[in-house]
Scaffold this motif. Structure first.
Motif, short mmCIF file in Angstrom:
data_model
loop_
_atom_site.label_atom_id
_atom_site.label_comp_id
_atom_site.label_asym_id
_atom_site.label_seq_id
_atom_site.Cartn_x
_atom_site.Cartn_y
_atom_site.Cartn_z
N VAL A 1 0.84 -1.19 0.00
CA VAL A 1 0.00 0.00 0.00
C VAL A 1 0.88 1.25 0.00
O VAL A 1 1.79 1.38 0.83
CB VAL A 1 -0.94 0.03 1.23
CG1 VAL A 1 -1.88 1.23 1.14
CG2 VAL A 1 -1.74 -1.27 1.31
N ALA A 2 0.60 2.16 -0.91
CA ALA A 2 1.35 3.41 -1.02
C ALA A 2 0.70 4.49 -0.17
O ALA A 2 -0.53 4.53 -0.01
CB ALA A 2 1.42 3.87 -2.47
N VAL A 3 1.54 5.38 0.35
CA VAL A 3 1.05 6.48 1.17
C VAL A 3 2.12 7.57 1.16
O VAL A 3 3.28 7.31 0.86
CB VAL A 3 0.76 5.98 2.62
CG1 VAL A 3 2.04 5.75 3.38
CG2 VAL A 3 -0.17 6.92 3.36
N VAL B 1 1.24 -4.78 6.76
CA VAL B 1 1.12 -4.07 5.48
C VAL B 1 2.52 -3.75 4.97
O VAL B 1 3.39 -3.32 5.73
CB VAL B 1 0.32 -2.77 5.65
CG1 VAL B 1 0.17 -2.06 4.30
CG2 VAL B 1 -1.04 -3.04 6.27
N ASP B 2 2.74 -3.96 3.69
CA ASP B 2 4.00 -3.56 3.05
C ASP B 2 3.80 -2.11 2.60
O ASP B 2 3.24 -1.86 1.53
CB ASP B 2 4.30 -4.48 1.87
CG ASP B 2 5.62 -4.13 1.19
OD1 ASP B 2 6.40 -3.33 1.76
OD2 ASP B 2 5.86 -4.66 0.08
N ILE B 3 4.27 -1.17 3.41
CA ILE B 3 4.03 0.25 3.16
C ILE B 3 5.12 0.82 2.27
O ILE B 3 6.31 0.67 2.55
CB ILE B 3 3.96 1.03 4.48
CG1 ILE B 3 2.82 0.48 5.37
CG2 ILE B 3 3.74 2.52 4.23
CD1 ILE B 3 2.77 1.09 6.76
N LYS B 4 4.69 1.47 1.18
CA LYS B 4 5.61 2.13 0.27
C LYS B 4 5.31 3.63 0.28
O LYS B 4 4.15 4.03 0.30
CB LYS B 4 5.45 1.60 -1.16
CG LYS B 4 5.69 0.10 -1.30
CD LYS B 4 7.14 -0.27 -1.01
CE LYS B 4 7.39 -1.75 -1.27
NZ LYS B 4 8.77 -2.15 -0.89
N ILE C 1 2.42 -1.83 -6.66
CA ILE C 1 1.64 -1.60 -5.44
C ILE C 1 0.20 -2.01 -5.70
O ILE C 1 -0.29 -1.98 -6.83
CB ILE C 1 1.70 -0.13 -4.98
CG1 ILE C 1 1.25 0.82 -6.09
CG2 ILE C 1 3.10 0.24 -4.50
CD1 ILE C 1 1.22 2.28 -5.67
N ASP C 2 -0.47 -2.44 -4.64
CA ASP C 2 -1.86 -2.88 -4.76
C ASP C 2 -2.85 -1.74 -4.55
O ASP C 2 -3.91 -1.70 -5.17
CB ASP C 2 -2.17 -3.97 -3.71
CG ASP C 2 -1.30 -5.19 -3.85
OD1 ASP C 2 -1.15 -5.67 -4.99
OD2 ASP C 2 -0.76 -5.66 -2.83
N LEU C 3 -2.48 -0.82 -3.64
CA LEU C 3 -3.42 0.20 -3.21
C LEU C 3 -2.69 1.50 -2.90
O LEU C 3 -1.49 1.50 -2.59
CB LEU C 3 -4.15 -0.24 -1.94
CG LEU C 3 -5.08 -1.45 -2.02
CD1 LEU C 3 -5.22 -2.08 -0.64
CD2 LEU C 3 -6.45 -1.04 -2.56
N TYR C 4 -3.44 2.57 -2.94
CA TYR C 4 -2.95 3.86 -2.46
C TYR C 4 -3.98 4.40 -1.46
O TYR C 4 -5.19 4.39 -1.74
CB TYR C 4 -2.80 4.84 -3.61
CG TYR C 4 -2.62 6.29 -3.19
CD1 TYR C 4 -1.50 6.70 -2.47
CD2 TYR C 4 -3.58 7.25 -3.52
CE1 TYR C 4 -1.34 8.02 -2.08
CE2 TYR C 4 -3.42 8.59 -3.15
CZ TYR C 4 -2.30 8.96 -2.43
OH TYR C 4 -2.15 10.27 -2.04
N LEU C 5 -3.51 4.87 -0.30
CA LEU C 5 -4.39 5.50 0.68
C LEU C 5 -4.09 6.99 0.68
O LEU C 5 -2.98 7.42 1.00
CB LEU C 5 -4.17 4.92 2.08
CG LEU C 5 -4.98 5.58 3.21
CD1 LEU C 5 -6.48 5.48 2.96
CD2 LEU C 5 -4.61 4.96 4.56
N GLY C 6 -5.10 7.79 0.31
CA GLY C 6 -4.90 9.23 0.24
C GLY C 6 -6.22 9.96 0.37
O GLY C 6 -7.26 9.36 0.68
#
Length: 326
Positions: free
Chosen positions: A186-188, A213-216, A233-238
């Motif tokens: 997951v990107a952040v 979570v593998d945080i990028k 990446i699978d997801l972005y949280l923003g």
């Protein structure tokens, strides 16, 4: 100020509905994007440098609350993020004029205070460095109220803060809780309330015996979206507005979950942010209340498709994202 998951979801889905079905550019009229609502109506967003911003009149009683060092200078030094995050803050079609809902609201506040607006785009971390040193008067940059930040800053709220999980189109993902991101990449962006929430979800997963979570970390939206498309990446949280806007205008991604920027028990709030005890927060809150009352605030939210994030008043230093998110 507790809120239910249903309210948070409804707010985010309402925003997605506004931005949701289709979008197209129209270069012939100076650069616009038309976004189709579920009703079939189109919200036309002006992307050109000629913004014709909504304006309002100075209110002497509110302007009188501005500290003398600012009123004497005659300018409101506003700091905002230099990153591209439509429809919050981004560049017009000339690639240099800063546009979006954040500079529009800042402009209205400056009008009420009788000050000339000066926008100072910087990297996210330098927003707070500049506020700490009093280089800038106030930040208008989708800044969430948090209990940790309240130790150093004063806040005058002006929008709800809703977050979104964004994935590649037709991903099949659905995010409703921490377990749904266990083991996911997951990107952040660093230094954000989104990062804080994601880190705590990762810890919750480990405590429950699930994968963390593998945080990028991505500070650039274009790099992040390349990561989504390539599968790195699978997801972005923003912020929900930026994810909904990108999904609607490109058709390459989709919003697969929503969450309050205030955590599990609070509706998150976005606020004008100033150095603690700078003496400016009362004037900011007064100006925001004025534009809410006179209707110009609603005009600005409508022109950017963000009516569902409206607030009815500006609160000074309300409860924010808890330090432990519990």
């Amino acid at each position: 100020m507790p809120t239910s998951l249903n309210r948070r979801t409804a707010a985010a889905l309402g925003l997605i509905a506004v931005l949701g079905l289709a979008a197209c550019g129209n270069p012939s009229d100076g650069g616009t994007t038309e976004v189709k609502q579920t009703s079939g109506a189109l919200t036309k967003i002006n992307l050109s440098p000629d913004q014709n911003r909504v304006t309002t009149e100075k209110v002497d009683s509110i302007a009188a609350q501005v500290p003398k060092e600012i009123s004497g200078r005659g300018t409101l030094e506003v700091v905002n993020s230099s990153g591209s995050a439509a429809p919050l803050t981004f560049h017009a079609t000339d690639n240099k004029t800063v546009i979006g809902v954040e500079p529009d609201i800042a402009s209205l506040v400056a009008d009420v205070l009788g000050l000339e607006l000066r926008l100072n785009p910087v990297s996210w971390e330098n927003i707070f460095v500049g506020l700490d040193s009093a280089k800038y008067d106030v930040g208008f940059s989708n800044i969430t109220v948090t209990e940790e930040r309240k130790e150093k800053y004063d806040f005058a709220t002006y929008r709800e803060d809703n977050l979104a999980f964004e994935a590649k189109k037709n991903s099949g993902l659905k995010i409703t809780g921490a377990e749904d991101v266990a083991g996911r990449t997951v990107a952040v962006s660093s230094g954000t309330n989104q990062e804080k929430l994601l880190v705590e979800w990762s810890k919750d997963n480990e405590k429950a015996g699930r994968d963390p979570v593998d945080i990028k970390y991505y500070q650039n939206d274009s790099d992040m979206h390349l990561g989504l498309q390539s599968g790195r990446i699978d997801l972005y949280l923003g912020p929900s507005p930026t994810s909904a806007y990108y999904a609607a205008t490109t058709g390459r991604t989709e919003v697969v979950g929503s969450y309050s920027g205030g955590g599990a028990t609070l509706q998150g709030l976005i606020a004008a942010t100033t150095k603690k005890d700078s003496g400016l927060v009362d004037a900011l809150a007064g100006a925001i209340d004025e534009i809410i009352d006179n209707g110009t605030y609603a005009e600005v939210l409508e022109r950017w498709g963000l009516t569902d994030e409206a607030v009815t008043e500006s609160e000074i230093n309300p409860p924010g994202l808890p330090k432990t998110n519990k």
